[in-house]
Design an enzyme around this catalytic site. Structure first.
Site, mmCIF file in Angstrom:
data_model
loop_
_atom_site.group_PDB
_atom_site.id
_atom_site.type_symbol
_atom_site.label_atom_id
_atom_site.label_comp_id
_atom_site.label_asym_id
_atom_site.label_seq_id
_atom_site.Cartn_x
_atom_site.Cartn_y
_atom_site.Cartn_z
ATOM 1 N N ASP A 153 -2.895 -8.094 -4.820
ATOM 2 C CA ASP A 153 -3.849 -8.919 -4.476
ATOM 3 C C ASP A 153 -4.588 -8.885 -3.044
ATOM 4 O O ASP A 153 -3.624 -8.562 -2.843
ATOM 5 C CB ASP A 153 -3.882 -9.972 -5.079
ATOM 6 N N TYR A 205 9.957 -8.620 -3.167
ATOM 7 C CA TYR A 205 8.953 -9.033 -2.141
ATOM 8 C C TYR A 205 9.663 -10.173 -1.642
ATOM 9 O O TYR A 205 10.422 -10.894 -2.164
ATOM 10 C CB TYR A 205 7.724 -9.938 -3.339
#
Lengths: 246, 246
Positions: B52, B110
Site C-alpha cells: 500500500d 512482514y
C-alpha cells in the site's frame, strides 16, 4: 523570570541547521517561534551549540527565560503543538537563573551512523552515510584509541575556523557493528567545527586500508589538516546528548 | 528469453504503493522504467504482490523476462542508475522459465515497527508508527500465539475484499521490544488485504488493555471484522521478504 532547559530531537534533513540564517528554515527559528506562541511573549533561545545543515539530534538542548507560569510538564507538549513533526521537544526542566545551555555544558556526545554494504538501504537514506568499502573495525578501534584524552585537534578541524584554542578532550570513542550498520559514538569536552565528521572520515579511510593506523597520531602531532580525509556527509551525524551537572 | 528475479528495498513514503495507478508515482512503474532503460526493450514486471501507499519494503521481489545478455551481477547497479535513491535493487538472480515472482512464492514475512513512548522520535517519522500507550508485551505475545497456524482470517481482513478464500496459514509471530522500539514480525503462507495491519492494531489494543487476550480467538471464531481494531497506519509496515524454493 523562570529559566527552562528543553531537550530536542530532530530530523535535520530539511533544515539549514540549528542556527538561524538567511536562505532556509533553521531549527532554532522553528523552536523560538513555537515557544513564543506557547508562552505569549518574545524569548531568546540559547542552544547548546550549532548543528550543520542535515545533521540530526537525539538530545540537543536549549534554554530560555520566560515569565510564563505554565506547568513544567506541559511545556514539551505545548511547544510541540506549534512545531512540524520533524522536530520534537522531548523534555523540559526548570534550572537556576545562571544556567545557560551552552556555557553550562560539560561536554557532548555524538553518534555517527554508517550503512556499510555495497548497495545503500533506502530506508536509511538521509539518516546514515553510505560506505561501500569493506571496513576493518579492529583497525578503526585501534586508531580511535589514540584520539582519547586531551589533544590539540587542529588537524581534525575545518581550516580557517576562528577559535582561541584547538585543544579539546575526547572522553571516549565506541565503535560498534550490528549487521550492516556501524555506529561511532564520540564523547568529549567540546568539538571544533566539523571535528566529528573529519575524525570519522579519517577512521573510515583507515578502516578501508587507504591510511595506516598511525595516521591519527601523525595528524595530532603535525596539526596538518591535509593529512586527514575530507569530511564525511552530515546525514550520518547525530548530536546524541549534552552533559550538565544539574 | 531470460527470466530475472530481483529483490528490491524501498522507502514507500513518497509513493502510492507498489501497483501502478492514476494520481501518483508507483514503485512498479519506477522499476519498470528503470529496467527498460537498462535492457533497451519493453518489459512486464511481475511483483510478488502489492504494498500500500507509504508501506516500505526490505525485500520485495519481482521478475521479468528479457532478451538482454547483460551480466547478472551488473543488473542491480544497472537498474539503480535509473532509479531515485529511495528505491534500490539489492540483488538479481536468473530463474527458470516458469518462475513467477507472485505465483512461485511460498509465503511472505512482514515486520511492523512501533515507536512506543509518550513523544514520537522525529528520526523515525514515516518509518515507524507512534503508539503512546504503555503496552503489555506479554499479553500481546499471548494473544499472537493464537493466530499461529491455519485459520479463517476473514475478521482480520478489509471488508469487501474480493478473494476466493480467507483461509491462510500464519507460520510465526515474533514480538520484540528494544528500548522504545517494538517490532512485530509475522510470516505466513499469504496475507489478505490489510491483514497484517489489522492484526497488529488488535494486538496493540490488547497490549494497552482495551481488549482482553481472548479477543483474537473471538475474531477468528466469528469472522467479525467489527471486533477487530481499525487498521494501523502504513508507515510502520515493511515487507521483509518473500519465500521461494529456488
Amino acid at each position: 523570570m523562570r529559566n527552562i532547559l528543553i531537550t530536542i530531537s530532530y530530523d535535520g534533513t530539511n533544515y539549514v541547521g540549528w542556527q538561524s540564517q538567511q536562505g532556509g528554515r533553521s531549527i532554532e527559528q522553528a523552536v523560538k517561534k513555537a515557544v513564543e506562541r506557547l508562552v505569549g511573549e518574545e524569548v531568546t533561545i540559547y542552544g547548546s551549540g550549532r548543528t550543520d545543515s542535515k545533521v540530526h539530534a537525539i538530545g540537543q538542548t536549549a534554554s530560555f527565560y520566560t515569565s510564563s507560569s505554565i506547568d513544567i510538564e506541559k511545556i514539551p507538549f505545548g511547544i510541540n503543538n506549534y512545531l512540524n513533526k520533524d522536530i520534537r521537544v522531548i523534555s523540559a526542566v526548570e534550572v537556576g537563573d545562571d544556567f545557560h545551555a551552552r556555557y553550562s555544558a560539560k561536554g557532548k556526545e555524538y553518534i555517527y551512523y554508517i550503512y556499510n554494504k555495497n548497495i545503500m538501504n533506502p530506508i536509511f537514506l538521509n539518516k546514515m552515510t553510505h560506505i561501500f568499502y569493506d571496513l576493518d573495525i579492529a583497525k578503526m578501534r585501534d586508531a580511535a584509541s589514540n584520539l582519547i584524552g586531551m589533544h590539540d585537534f587542529k588537524g581534525f578541524s575545518k581550516k580557517g575556523s576562528n577559535v582561541k584554542s584547538t585543544i579539546r578532550e575526547i572522553y571516549d570513542i565506541d565503535i560498534q557493528k550490528d549487521g550492516n550498520i556501524i555506529s561511532i559514538k564520540i564523547s568529549g569536552s567540546g568539538f571544533l567545527y566539523n571535528m566529528v565528521r573529519i575524525i570519522v572520515a579519517t577512521l573510515v579511510d583507515i578502516g578501508r586500508g587507504k591510511f595506516e593506523v598511525e595516521r591519527v597520531e601523525e595528524i595530532l602531532k603535525t596539526g596538518d589538516r591535509n593529512l586527514a580525509k575530507v569530511t564525511l556527509g552530515p546525514e550520518g551525524l547525530y548530536l546524541n546528548r549534552v552533559f550538565y551537572d544539574l
